[in-house]
Design a protein around this motif. Sequence first.
Motif, PDB file in Angstrom:
ATOM      1  N   UNK A 100      44.480  34.102  40.301  1.00 13.50           N
ATOM      2  CA  UNK A 100      45.547  33.295  40.884  1.00 13.50           C
ATOM      3  C   UNK A 100      46.131  32.331  39.851  1.00 13.50           C
ATOM      4  N   UNK A 101      45.277  31.771  38.994  1.00 11.05           N
ATOM      5  CA  UNK A 101      45.769  30.885  37.932  1.00 11.05           C
ATOM      6  C   UNK A 101      46.659  31.639  36.952  1.00 11.05           C
ATOM      7  N   UNK A 102      46.262  32.847  36.601  1.00 11.19           N
ATOM      8  CA  UNK A 102      47.092  33.649  35.698  1.00 11.19           C
ATOM      9  C   UNK A 102      48.472  33.875  36.300  1.00 11.19           C
ATOM     10  N   UNK A 106      52.098  32.551  34.792  1.00 15.31           N
ATOM     11  CA  UNK A 106      53.206  33.459  34.490  1.00 15.31           C
ATOM     12  C   UNK A 106      54.498  32.984  35.123  1.00 15.31           C
ATOM     13  N   UNK A 107      54.398  32.299  36.262  1.00 19.18           N
ATOM     14  CA  UNK A 107      55.563  31.785  36.961  1.00 19.18           C
ATOM     15  C   UNK A 107      56.182  30.604  36.233  1.00 19.18           C
ATOM     16  N   UNK A 108      55.390  29.895  35.446  1.00 24.33           N
ATOM     17  CA  UNK A 108      55.863  28.699  34.738  1.00 24.33           C
ATOM     18  C   UNK A 108      56.800  29.066  33.665  1.00 24.33           C
TER      19      UNK A 108
END
Length: 108
Positions: A100-102, A106-108
Amino acid sequence: PQLTGAVLNGTASENSPIDIWVTAETIEEVGRFLLEQSIPYRIFSCELRTGRNQTNEFHGYRFEAGDHTFRLTVFTEENSRQKPLDPTTGKAAERASISQLRSLLKQE
């Protein structure tokens, strides 16, 4: 491992610890791992709200890495079903797995 707390929800200051929840067979298993990695730590315990009118005691390890403080709260088979509630909302505390962190990064 799951990231939780101020770092995940975006309210962290430069002094906020990085809170990570880990699951292990025993609390000592995590301590042995940290010792094998030559990571000095301090043991802590805390009471966290797990129900409407219920708190439970949890234990973990606190250590420094660079300029950051990490706080690993250990969930064992015995207490793994008692995930803490968010102290502000009273709902299940927000947490994120590595995958979930990955996705978030990626959205950032």
